[in-house]
Design a protein around this motif. Structure first.
Motif, PDB file in Angstrom:
ATOM      1  N   VAL A  32     -24.718 -28.538   0.955  1.00 39.51           N
ATOM      2  CA  VAL A  32     -25.888 -27.669   0.942  1.00 39.51           C
ATOM      3  C   VAL A  32     -26.755 -27.890  -0.302  1.00 39.51           C
ATOM      4  N   ASN A  33     -26.134 -28.038  -1.473  1.00 39.72           N
ATOM      5  CA  ASN A  33     -26.872 -28.094  -2.735  1.00 39.72           C
ATOM      6  C   ASN A  33     -27.233 -29.497  -3.223  1.00 39.72           C
ATOM      7  N   ILE A  34     -26.757 -30.556  -2.552  1.00 38.62           N
ATOM      8  CA  ILE A  34     -27.045 -31.917  -3.006  1.00 38.62           C
ATOM      9  C   ILE A  34     -28.298 -32.437  -2.312  1.00 38.62           C
ATOM     10  N   ASP A  35     -29.284 -32.816  -3.125  1.00 39.12           N
ATOM     11  CA  ASP A  35     -30.545 -33.337  -2.591  1.00 39.12           C
ATOM     12  C   ASP A  35     -30.499 -34.838  -2.362  1.00 39.12           C
ATOM     13  N   SER A  36     -29.804 -35.571  -3.262  1.00 39.17           N
ATOM     14  CA  SER A  36     -29.761 -37.023  -3.119  1.00 39.17           C
ATOM     15  C   SER A  36     -28.549 -37.606  -3.826  1.00 39.17           C
ATOM     16  N   SER A  37     -28.190 -38.826  -3.395  1.00 37.23           N
ATOM     17  CA  SER A  37     -27.135 -39.588  -4.059  1.00 37.23           C
ATOM     18  C   SER A  37     -27.615 -41.025  -4.184  1.00 37.23           C
ATOM     19  N   ALA A  38     -27.217 -41.695  -5.253  1.00 35.76           N
ATOM     20  CA  ALA A  38     -27.609 -43.085  -5.481  1.00 35.76           C
ATOM     21  C   ALA A  38     -26.465 -43.816  -6.184  1.00 35.76           C
ATOM     22  N   TRP A  39     -26.156 -44.977  -5.685  1.00 32.88           N
ATOM     23  CA  TRP A  39     -25.088 -45.780  -6.283  1.00 32.88           C
ATOM     24  C   TRP A  39     -25.532 -46.313  -7.639  1.00 32.88           C
ATOM     25  N   VAL A  40     -24.697 -46.119  -8.663  1.00 38.42           N
ATOM     26  CA  VAL A  40     -24.941 -46.674  -9.990  1.00 38.42           C
ATOM     27  C   VAL A  40     -24.266 -48.055 -10.044  1.00 38.42           C
ATOM     28  N   THR A  41     -23.102 -48.158  -9.415  1.00 38.78           N
ATOM     29  CA  THR A  41     -22.362 -49.413  -9.341  1.00 38.78           C
ATOM     30  C   THR A  41     -22.488 -49.973  -7.927  1.00 38.78           C
TER      31      THR A  41
END
Length: 144
Positions: A32-41
């Motif tokens: 619900v609270n996560i807007d985005s995710s992005a791989w750093v590795t």
């Protein structure tokens, strides 16, 4: 200290539940609270992988990076903040109750510092509420 444990039974085979939940690319869909995710590795997910998240919690925008510290595909995933507002560890576990039903647990543990320390009781309550919504959402998505 924050230590919030929630669990849910999902009418879906373990491999589908664990593969979906363990993929950080899916997090914005069911959290619900996560807007985005992005791989750093680089992909794929493994111990040492890092993923950056943008989220909202208690009315605040949060940016943090989780590092994978333990990963047993189909059984357990443990992530710790590599940086962020306060040290946090998130653990997912999956257990097949039968061929079509999976028990998923979500545990958040952390030690808030600074201002966050003063809102720890509220934070625990709000996290539990959010985690229940998240697990309900993943259950609804995977059962449909």
């Amino acid at each position: 200290m924050v230590d919030v444990l929630t669990e849910i039974t999902i009418r879906c085979p373990l491999h589908k539940v664990s593969e979906y939940a363990a993929d950080p690319d899916n997090a914005p869909e069911w959290y619900v609270n996560i807007d985005s995710s992005a791989w750093v590795t680089e992909k794929p997910l493994s111990i040492g992988s890092q993923v950056a998240f943008e989220a909202k919690f208690l009315g605040k925008d949060l940016s943090y990076v989780y590092e994978i510290t333990e990963f047993i595909p189909g059984r357990k995933l443990v992530m710790k903040t590599a940086n962020g507002p306060f040290p946090m560890e998130t653990t997912y576990t999956w257990e097949a109750l039968d061929e079509q039903v999976t028990m998923m647990t979500l545990r958040n543990q952390g030690k808030p510092t600074g201002f966050s320390k003063w809102v720890t009781p509220l934070m625990s309550t709000m996290m539990k509420k959010a985690n229940k919504k998240d697990l309900k959402r993943i259950k609804d998505m995977l059962e449909s």
